[in-house]
Design a protein around this motif. Structure first.
Motif, PDB file in Angstrom:
ATOM      1  N   LEU A 314       0.845  -1.205   0.000  1.00 37.92           N
ATOM      2  CA  LEU A 314       0.000   0.000   0.000  1.00 37.92           C
ATOM      3  C   LEU A 314       0.876   1.250   0.000  1.00 37.92           C
ATOM      4  CD1 LEU A 314      -2.673  -0.912   2.724  1.00 37.92           C
ATOM      5  CD2 LEU A 314      -3.057  -0.732   0.259  1.00 37.92           C
ATOM      6  N   PRO A 315       0.320   2.374  -0.474  1.00 39.68           N
ATOM      7  CA  PRO A 315       1.048   3.626  -0.315  1.00 39.68           C
ATOM      8  C   PRO A 315       1.225   3.926   1.180  1.00 39.68           C
ATOM      9  CG  PRO A 315      -1.218   4.035  -1.016  1.00 39.68           C
ATOM     10  CD  PRO A 315      -1.003   2.558  -1.080  1.00 39.68           C
ATOM     11  N   GLY A 316       2.266   4.645   1.510  1.00 41.38           N
ATOM     12  CA  GLY A 316       2.581   4.906   2.913  1.00 41.38           C
ATOM     13  C   GLY A 316       1.428   5.496   3.696  1.00 41.38           C
ATOM     14  N   TYR A 317       0.610   6.332   3.054  1.00 40.13           N
ATOM     15  CA  TYR A 317      -0.468   6.974   3.811  1.00 40.13           C
ATOM     16  C   TYR A 317      -1.611   6.019   4.132  1.00 40.13           C
ATOM     17  CZ  TYR A 317      -2.372   7.542  -0.922  1.00 40.13           C
ATOM     18  OH  TYR A 317      -2.803   7.312  -2.191  1.00 40.13           O
ATOM     19  N   LEU A 318      -1.586   4.801   3.573  1.00 38.98           N
ATOM     20  CA  LEU A 318      -2.617   3.825   3.941  1.00 38.98           C
ATOM     21  C   LEU A 318      -2.089   2.769   4.914  1.00 38.98           C
ATOM     22  CD1 LEU A 318      -4.759   3.295   0.713  1.00 38.98           C
ATOM     23  CD2 LEU A 318      -5.131   4.818   2.659  1.00 38.98           C
ATOM     24  N   VAL A 319      -0.900   2.998   5.447  1.00 34.13           N
ATOM     25  CA  VAL A 319      -0.348   2.069   6.436  1.00 34.13           C
ATOM     26  C   VAL A 319      -0.538   2.664   7.837  1.00 34.13           C
ATOM     27  CG1 VAL A 319       1.712   0.838   7.220  1.00 34.13           C
ATOM     28  CG2 VAL A 319       1.374   1.288   4.759  1.00 34.13           C
ATOM     29  N   PRO A 320      -1.324   1.984   8.681  1.00 36.42           N
ATOM     30  CA  PRO A 320      -1.561   2.535  10.026  1.00 36.42           C
ATOM     31  C   PRO A 320      -0.314   2.398  10.900  1.00 36.42           C
ATOM     32  CG  PRO A 320      -2.518   0.339   9.851  1.00 36.42           C
ATOM     33  CD  PRO A 320      -1.979   0.681   8.475  1.00 36.42           C
ATOM     34  N   ARG A 321      -0.296   3.116  12.012  1.00 37.75           N
ATOM     35  CA  ARG A 321       0.797   2.965  12.976  1.00 37.75           C
ATOM     36  C   ARG A 321       0.416   1.835  13.928  1.00 37.75           C
ATOM     37  NH1 ARG A 321      -0.919   7.866  11.790  1.00 37.75           N
ATOM     38  NH2 ARG A 321       0.419   9.698  11.662  1.00 37.75           N
ATOM     39  N   LEU A 322       1.255   0.815  13.965  1.00 37.29           N
ATOM     40  CA  LEU A 322       1.005  -0.325  14.861  1.00 37.29           C
ATOM     41  C   LEU A 322       1.496   0.051  16.258  1.00 37.29           C
ATOM     42  CD1 LEU A 322       0.213  -3.376  15.184  1.00 37.29           C
ATOM     43  CD2 LEU A 322       2.614  -3.900  14.673  1.00 37.29           C
ATOM     44  N   VAL A 323       0.604   0.091  17.214  1.00 38.63           N
ATOM     45  CA  VAL A 323       0.975   0.560  18.551  1.00 38.63           C
ATOM     46  C   VAL A 323       0.396  -0.339  19.642  1.00 38.63           C
ATOM     47  CG1 VAL A 323       1.186   3.019  17.957  1.00 38.63           C
ATOM     48  CG2 VAL A 323      -1.046   2.109  18.681  1.00 38.63           C
ATOM     49  N   ARG A 324       0.974  -0.183  20.799  1.00 38.07           N
ATOM     50  CA  ARG A 324       0.407  -0.792  21.998  1.00 38.07           C
ATOM     51  C   ARG A 324       0.404   0.275  23.084  1.00 38.07           C
ATOM     52  NH1 ARG A 324       3.146  -5.237  22.566  1.00 38.07           N
ATOM     53  NH2 ARG A 324       1.405  -6.667  22.330  1.00 38.07           N
ATOM     54  N   GLU A 325      -0.704   0.351  23.779  1.00 31.48           N
ATOM     55  CA  GLU A 325      -0.777   1.329  24.870  1.00 31.48           C
ATOM     56  C   GLU A 325      -0.288   0.677  26.152  1.00 31.48           C
ATOM     57  OE1 GLU A 325      -4.342   3.548  25.112  1.00 31.48           O
ATOM     58  OE2 GLU A 325      -3.742   4.499  26.989  1.00 31.48           O
ATOM     59  N   GLU A 326       0.624   1.359  26.836  1.00 33.33           N
ATOM     60  CA  GLU A 326       1.094   0.825  28.110  1.00 33.33           C
ATOM     61  C   GLU A 326       0.996   1.882  29.185  1.00 33.33           C
ATOM     62  OE1 GLU A 326       4.664  -1.450  28.094  1.00 33.33           O
ATOM     63  OE2 GLU A 326       4.011  -2.566  26.316  1.00 33.33           O
ATOM     64  N   ARG A 327       0.755   1.406  30.406  1.00 33.18           N
ATOM     65  CA  ARG A 327       0.635   2.368  31.490  1.00 33.18           C
ATOM     66  C   ARG A 327       1.968   3.077  31.689  1.00 33.18           C
ATOM     67  NH1 ARG A 327      -2.048   0.156  35.991  1.00 33.18           N
ATOM     68  NH2 ARG A 327      -2.955  -1.382  34.604  1.00 33.18           N
ATOM     69  N   ASP A 328       1.916   4.291  32.193  1.00 28.15           N
ATOM     70  CA  ASP A 328       3.115   5.069  32.527  1.00 28.15           C
ATOM     71  C   ASP A 328       4.021   5.366  31.337  1.00 28.15           C
ATOM     72  OD1 ASP A 328       2.284   4.888  35.173  1.00 28.15           O
ATOM     73  OD2 ASP A 328       3.400   3.024  35.498  1.00 28.15           O
ATOM     74  N   GLN A 329       3.499   5.310  30.132  1.00 29.13           N
ATOM     75  CA  GLN A 329       4.306   5.683  28.967  1.00 29.13           C
ATOM     76  C   GLN A 329       3.772   6.995  28.411  1.00 29.13           C
ATOM     77  OE1 GLN A 329       7.053   4.248  27.867  1.00 29.13           O
ATOM     78  NE2 GLN A 329       6.907   2.702  29.492  1.00 29.13           N
ATOM     79  N   PRO A 330       4.671   7.833  27.863  1.00 26.74           N
ATOM     80  CA  PRO A 330       4.239   9.165  27.436  1.00 26.74           C
ATOM     81  C   PRO A 330       3.490   9.187  26.096  1.00 26.74           C
ATOM     82  CG  PRO A 330       6.587   8.898  27.070  1.00 26.74           C
ATOM     83  CD  PRO A 330       6.124   7.652  27.771  1.00 26.74           C
ATOM     84  N   TYR A 331       3.415   8.066  25.424  1.00 34.27           N
ATOM     85  CA  TYR A 331       2.649   7.980  24.174  1.00 34.27           C
ATOM     86  C   TYR A 331       2.352   6.511  23.918  1.00 34.27           C
ATOM     87  CZ  TYR A 331       7.537   7.384  22.720  1.00 34.27           C
ATOM     88  OH  TYR A 331       8.846   7.001  22.640  1.00 34.27           O
ATOM     89  N   LYS A 332       1.507   6.249  22.938  1.00 31.75           N
ATOM     90  CA  LYS A 332       1.209   4.856  22.585  1.00 31.75           C
ATOM     91  C   LYS A 332       2.428   4.289  21.863  1.00 31.75           C
ATOM     92  CE  LYS A 332      -3.630   6.142  22.262  1.00 31.75           C
ATOM     93  NZ  LYS A 332      -4.052   6.096  23.674  1.00 31.75           N
ATOM     94  N   LEU A 333       2.968   3.220  22.393  1.00 32.73           N
ATOM     95  CA  LEU A 333       4.277   2.747  21.926  1.00 32.73           C
ATOM     96  C   LEU A 333       4.197   2.047  20.581  1.00 32.73           C
ATOM     97  CD1 LEU A 333       5.831   1.250  25.193  1.00 32.73           C
ATOM     98  CD2 LEU A 333       6.115   3.550  24.225  1.00 32.73           C
ATOM     99  N   PRO A 334       5.038   2.464  19.629  1.00 32.70           N
ATOM    100  CA  PRO A 334       5.103   1.725  18.370  1.00 32.70           C
ATOM    101  C   PRO A 334       5.556   0.289  18.647  1.00 32.70           C
ATOM    102  CG  PRO A 334       6.328   3.798  18.236  1.00 32.70           C
ATOM    103  CD  PRO A 334       5.921   3.629  19.664  1.00 32.70           C
ATOM    104  N   VAL A 335       4.959  -0.676  17.963  1.00 31.47           N
ATOM    105  CA  VAL A 335       5.411  -2.062  18.074  1.00 31.47           C
ATOM    106  C   VAL A 335       6.459  -2.239  16.984  1.00 31.47           C
ATOM    107  CG1 VAL A 335       4.737  -4.493  17.942  1.00 31.47           C
ATOM    108  CG2 VAL A 335       3.176  -2.803  18.945  1.00 31.47           C
ATOM    109  N   LEU A 336       7.713  -2.301  17.375  1.00 29.50           N
ATOM    110  CA  LEU A 336       8.818  -2.299  16.393  1.00 29.50           C
ATOM    111  C   LEU A 336       9.378  -3.709  16.214  1.00 29.50           C
ATOM    112  CD1 LEU A 336      10.641   0.930  17.619  1.00 29.50           C
ATOM    113  CD2 LEU A 336       9.232   0.686  15.566  1.00 29.50           C
TER     114      LEU A 336
END
Ligand SMILES: *Cc1c(COP(=O)(O)O)cnc(C)c1O
Ligand code: SF4
Length: 336
Positions: A314-336
């Motif tokens: 897919l074009p880059g703009y149709l690729v979502p950001r894969l994330v996981r939300e964790e407590r005490d983190q300043p943003y939703k963490l990318p799953v790398l």
């Protein structure tokens, strides 16, 4: 051409809002839902704490006679979900610790999330807030006054997020009151609305709702929630189109789930179908490990494989950001 006097009268009185009746009239009983879909209802599992709830408009998009239908699997209670699984908890992302003022979660810098209501038109079995003790936490007039004072005192907050529950379960009148009050706070520069309503019950997008959005002076982002291309139909397209014509930017967040969308074709179609409805992908969430949802979990290895597959196709703009939300983190963490 002469106007039909009846049609003038009709356009002058606001149309009746049928969506509440549709919320009330939706399916509440697994056996009734299964038999409607032509499926055997030998298994009628009730979950009293978080019962089945689903509007007819969403049920109409399910395939009959298919026990693996990806929409059905999102809403059908399962016998395993009242058992406990290690690692799965009542408050998986630390929402209760993020309460900053009544009805406010202020977890990330610059953004404050308002728990507008605990109600939703649908009960998604994977919902990370299915155990959230909403009764003491959502907006009431007194809590709202305190919440506004909190927002006023925080000059770092420039974005308010209406969440819940589903904020579009409030009446349009109530929503307008909230944004009228927010308009008195000069630091707020954006309004974001997290809602599954345009997807599960597109009739909620009424002329009155559109008037409210059109009158808003704040730039708006509406984050919808669809997990599968099959959730879109002509009524959803129309509702989204109307929201866009009020000036809202439309994004979609989805949850990656076993048997529902954990294959490349389904994910690709979801992104493409969203795009054709004017929606760009935002987050693809790894499941929040909320009690009752273990059956939906996808491993990180599989999730990475899928997201790389999307990148290749897919074009880059149709690729979502894969994330996981964790407590005490300043943003939703990318799953790398
Ligand atoms: C997810 C979330 C937000 C929004 O985060 P973004 O990364 O900006 O989408 C804000 N507040 C809370 C408490 C959240 O859980
Ligand atoms: S619509 Fe959102 S908040 Fe409501 S049950 Fe589904 S996932 Fe949870």
């Amino acid at each position: 051409m002469d106007k039909d006097p009846d049609s003038v009268a009709r356009t002058q009185s606001p149309p009746k809002e049928h969506w509440r009746a549709q919320v009330r009239g939706g399916f509440r009983n697994p056996a009734a839902l299964l038999s409607h879909l032509g499926l055997s209802s030998a298994r009628t599992d009730e979950n009293r704490h978080f019962p089945l709830r689903i509007p007819q408009a969403f049920v109409e998009r399910m395939r009959a006679n298919d026990p693996d239908d990806p929409l059905l699997l999102q809403v059908l209670p399962d016998p395993g979900e009242t058992e406990s699984n290690s690692g799965f908890s009542l408050d998986p992302v630390g929402d209760l610790e993020s309460r900053s003022a009544p009805a406010i979660l202020h977890k990330y810098r610059g953004r404050a999330l308002i728990m507008t209501t605990g109600a939703c038109a649908v009960h998604c079995r994977y919902c990370f807030r299915q155990h959230f003790p909403y009764s003491g936490q959502t907006v009431t007039p007194r809590r709202w006054a305190t919440a506004l004072n909190y927002l006023r005192a925080q000059d770092d907050i420039d974005e308010v997020i209406f969440s819940g529950g589903d904020p579009l379960m409030l009446s349009t009148h109530q929503l307008r009151q909230l944004t009228d009050d927010l308009a008195t706070l000069p630091a707020i520069r954006r309004l974001r609305i997290h809602t599954r309503m345009p997807v599960v019950l597109p009739d909620r997008v009424t002329p009155r709702l559109l008037d409210w959005l059109t009158d808003l002076r704040l730039p708006m982002v509406i984050v919808i929630h669809a997990n599968h291309a099959q959730e879109f139909d002509a009524a959803v397209d129309q509702a989204l189109d109307q929201l866009r014509s009020c000036g809202a930017h439309l994004l979609n967040q989805a949850v990656l789930m076993r048997r529902i969308n954990d294959n490349l074709d389904d994910l690709k179609q979801l992104m493409e179908r969203g795009f054709s409805a004017g929606v760009l992908p935002y987050y693809l969430h790894q499941l929040d490990r909320v009690a009752g949802s273990a059956r939906f979990e996808v491993t990180d290895d599989r999730a990475r494989e899928l997201i790389n597959g999307l990148r290749e196709n897919l074009p880059g703009y149709l690729v979502p950001r894969l994330v996981r939300e964790e407590r005490d983190q300043p943003y939703k963490l990318p799953v790398l």
